[in-house]
Design a protein around this motif. Sequence first.
Motif, PDB file in Angstrom:
ATOM      1  N   TYR A  69       3.199   5.954  -6.094  1.00  0.00           N
ATOM      2  CA  TYR A  69       2.438   7.202  -6.143  1.00  0.00           C
ATOM      3  C   TYR A  69       1.085   7.023  -5.475  1.00  0.00           C
ATOM      4  O   TYR A  69       0.685   7.810  -4.623  1.00  0.00           O
ATOM      5  N   LEU A  70       0.370   5.948  -5.854  1.00  0.00           N
ATOM      6  CA  LEU A  70      -0.949   5.711  -5.292  1.00  0.00           C
ATOM      7  C   LEU A  70      -0.863   5.544  -3.785  1.00  0.00           C
ATOM      8  O   LEU A  70      -1.659   6.117  -3.041  1.00  0.00           O
ATOM      9  N   SER A  71       0.135   4.782  -3.319  1.00  0.00           N
ATOM     10  CA  SER A  71       0.199   4.536  -1.882  1.00  0.00           C
ATOM     11  C   SER A  71       0.513   5.831  -1.146  1.00  0.00           C
ATOM     12  O   SER A  71      -0.034   6.083  -0.076  1.00  0.00           O
ATOM     13  N   SER A  72       1.358   6.672  -1.731  1.00  0.00           N
ATOM     14  CA  SER A  72       1.651   7.937  -1.054  1.00  0.00           C
ATOM     15  C   SER A  72       0.410   8.822  -1.036  1.00  0.00           C
ATOM     16  O   SER A  72       0.127   9.510  -0.074  1.00  0.00           O
ATOM     17  N   GLN A  73      -0.371   8.755  -2.131  1.00  0.00           N
ATOM     18  CA  GLN A  73      -1.624   9.507  -2.178  1.00  0.00           C
ATOM     19  C   GLN A  73      -2.564   9.057  -1.066  1.00  0.00           C
ATOM     20  O   GLN A  73      -3.150   9.856  -0.354  1.00  0.00           O
ATOM     21  N   PHE A  74      -2.700   7.705  -0.929  1.00  0.00           N
ATOM     22  CA  PHE A  74      -3.579   7.168   0.108  1.00  0.00           C
ATOM     23  C   PHE A  74      -3.145   7.675   1.468  1.00  0.00           C
ATOM     24  O   PHE A  74      -3.942   8.090   2.283  1.00  0.00           O
ATOM     25  N   ARG A  75      -1.817   7.623   1.701  1.00  0.00           N
ATOM     26  CA  ARG A  75      -1.316   8.005   3.011  1.00  0.00           C
ATOM     27  C   ARG A  75      -1.645   9.461   3.302  1.00  0.00           C
ATOM     28  O   ARG A  75      -2.131   9.787   4.368  1.00  0.00           O
ATOM     29  N   THR A  76      -1.414  10.338   2.317  1.00  0.00           N
ATOM     30  CA  THR A  76      -1.688  11.747   2.590  1.00  0.00           C
ATOM     31  C   THR A  76      -3.178  11.960   2.796  1.00  0.00           C
ATOM     32  O   THR A  76      -3.581  12.738   3.648  1.00  0.00           O
ATOM     33  N   GLU A  77      -4.024  11.243   2.040  1.00  0.00           N
ATOM     34  CA  GLU A  77      -5.464  11.401   2.224  1.00  0.00           C
ATOM     35  C   GLU A  77      -5.881  10.986   3.623  1.00  0.00           C
ATOM     36  O   GLU A  77      -6.707  11.618   4.262  1.00  0.00           O
ATOM     37  N   GLU A  78      -5.305   9.868   4.107  1.00  0.00           N
ATOM     38  CA  GLU A  78      -5.692   9.371   5.421  1.00  0.00           C
ATOM     39  C   GLU A  78      -5.205  10.312   6.518  1.00  0.00           C
ATOM     40  O   GLU A  78      -5.873  10.495   7.527  1.00  0.00           O
ATOM     41  N   SER A  79      -4.044  10.912   6.299  1.00  0.00           N
ATOM     42  CA  SER A  79      -3.521  11.777   7.349  1.00  0.00           C
ATOM     43  C   SER A  79      -4.301  13.079   7.452  1.00  0.00           C
ATOM     44  O   SER A  79      -4.242  13.755   8.459  1.00  0.00           O
ATOM     45  N   HIS A  80      -5.053  13.415   6.390  1.00  0.00           N
ATOM     46  CA  HIS A  80      -5.827  14.653   6.459  1.00  0.00           C
ATOM     47  C   HIS A  80      -7.020  14.511   7.382  1.00  0.00           C
ATOM     48  O   HIS A  80      -7.745  13.536   7.296  1.00  0.00           O
TER      49      HIS A  80
END
Lengths: 373, 416
Positions: A362-373
């Motif tokens: 969950y955390l890693s997917s959160q990081f990824r979406t944050e970075e892609s924004h």
Amino acid sequence: MKGLTKDRLWAIAVLTPSLLLLGIFVYGFIARTVYVSFTDWGNDPAQALALNPIIKWVGFANYQELFTGFLQGRFRQEMVSTIFFTVFFILGCLGLGLGLALALDRNPKGEALWRTIFLFPMSLSFIVTGTIWRWMLQPQGGVNQFPTAVGAPASTFGWLSSTDSIWKFDWNLLPIITAVVVAIVMGVLAYRAFASGQRTRTIVAGASAAVLLLWAIFIAPNLKMLPAPELHGFNLALIGIIIAAVWQMSGYTMALYLAGLRGIPEELREAARVDGANEIDMYRRVVFPLLSPITLSAMIILGHISLKIFDLVYAMAGPDNTFASVPALNMYLTSFRQNQFALGAAIGTILLILVAFIIVPYLSSQFRTEESH
Amino acid sequence: MSKVQFKKALLVAAALAVTTSAAAAGKLEIFSWWSGDEGPALEALVKLYKQKYPAVAVDNATVSGGAGTNAKAVLKTRMLGGTPPDSFQAHAGQELIGTWVVANRMEDLSALFKSEGWDKAFPKDLTALISSKGGIWSVPVNVHRSNVMWYNPAKLKQWGVTVPKTWPEFITTCATLKRKGVAAPLVMGENWTQQHLWESVMIGTLGAQGWQDLFSGKIKFTDPRVVGAFTTYGKVMDCANKDASGLSWQQASDRIVDGTSAFNIMGDWAAGYFTTTKKLAPGTGFGWATSPGTSKVFVMLADSFGLPKGAKNRAEATNWLKVLGSKAGQDAFNPLKGSIAARIDSDLSKYNTYSKSAATDWKNSKIVGSMVHGAVAPESFTSAFGAIIDQFAATKNSAGAAAAAQQLAVKAGFSK
């Protein structure tokens, strides 16, 4: 000195204390617990509480003892119980929470009052909830007396005292079951990748599914974890605890879903209606897909609560009712009553790994979406 | 010197005297789990101590929670953290020895026992239970009996049964009662009360000597006699209520009072519950007998206080132990607690009807220690044994339970 602007220095200065404290009191202690779980601290009573105990490194012996030791059947039952508990708890909270949210979303009379009432159980501590529900689930009282209100005989179900269990399986079959389940998941992934035309993904997932299946068929049956078959299943005494936990947390799930429902723009619903969708189709094709991120967050929050659960079980069934016990309770008893600190640390580490399975992706997917924004 | 100045000087002198005496007085911190119902009994002891040593400030640190489960956890963190209380409560026997004495954390009290004459005041069997490695490790304050069977005399008369004397007889009586419509002739409660019952069945089957041999490692749990006793225990459990794990021992006792069940095996704190809480008269409102097969055996458990190494106020703590072991101390504490004195010379006129009968047996019976209450087995055994009892309840596999118990005994270090 491009990297060290005044701003950055400030940031570092302000963050250092909390990073230090976190480092010592969270990660340092996690490391210490994991280290202790690889030692024999407490296996010899004379060394357990000595002033300068002699502690030896024993590798994975404590873990081996937990999963295959003759005396640790209680722990294995608790692992099975915690999985069942988590599944039913999450399903119950999501189902009830979504139902309540959908009802409230239609703006019934006194909606704010209902919202407060449904959310209220969450403000209680698990100890309070547990005590109330223990009273209500007493063999002779509370819930068991409900049928008498309509003239039926009182129920005799032992909510917390039942010693029966259903869906039993032999612990020796665990490797096969795990391998088959993972293989099926991999198979599904492979099929999906194939459908969307991703070749490498299809091959990797398909190959690992095949390897797992072959292993399950040819190698796993020869593995013997225990000398004798040991049956574990879903203990009926857990049902009462699941009900109490769902009662407490479904209001919170409702609040999450309600926020999600309110966030869906009215235009989308109208557009769906214009396109000829009836009410059911609109929910199926428009509302529920938009709620899926909420479902994921709710599952993660509920999942880690249920894996760590201790106080509710302690209050409802007491520490010594092994039919309604969870690993966290066993960890406490093993460490602080039996003084087997290393074994307790091993249970703690297993719990940490279980929670990490849920939290880290969950955390890693959160990081990824944050970075892609 | 004017009058005023003289007065001032006097005051200063008085103030100085007060401070010096306060400095000499010192402190004493005692650590126990006696609060609530048992609080007044402990208060009586503290009062007696203060009468003798008025200058000492007593810090009565209690951590409540049944049988000290919470207190023991707090104690462990304090001992490991290097701030032991001056004296702390522990169940007499292996619970203290197996946890703290083996870890070399306690002081040997043999000298104190000698100087106070306690080696004669306490029964020999008791001193043996609190001794190990040539030392005596704690001062027993009170004694409770574990092997007591409680019943409702009026109800037994109505059913036309008598109190069974042996376990086979008990099983026959149970069958009779079941025919007469008593669904659960025996009532038991949550896990520890089942271990309590198991203990009575085991002692009633093996005898006192067999029980002692079991916990000194002379006979194994896998011995056919022990396996047979497990089987008997299984049959006894068939007589019991099915909702056991939901009941506290008080709720189980209630079922004797209201006649739902005929018998209950419980420690003699139940006498206090019947007389004080339920207002029943001993002998008519409630009856008792030794549990089947244990008529000449006193299965005891005791609370005791020890002296940890590194206690800050060692002298005060030693005085505290002296008060605990004295006749005055024991006779102040026990009538309030509902237990009997560990000494054999106590003043029986201060005790109630039940306690008088127990005190007589205390002097005349063979004394052995209780397992579930920490006298004969260390915590590591007792705590994990609960899971074996639960598993046995589900499977009724005597040989399996005996084998598991044997492994546990080896792990706990008292059997090979």
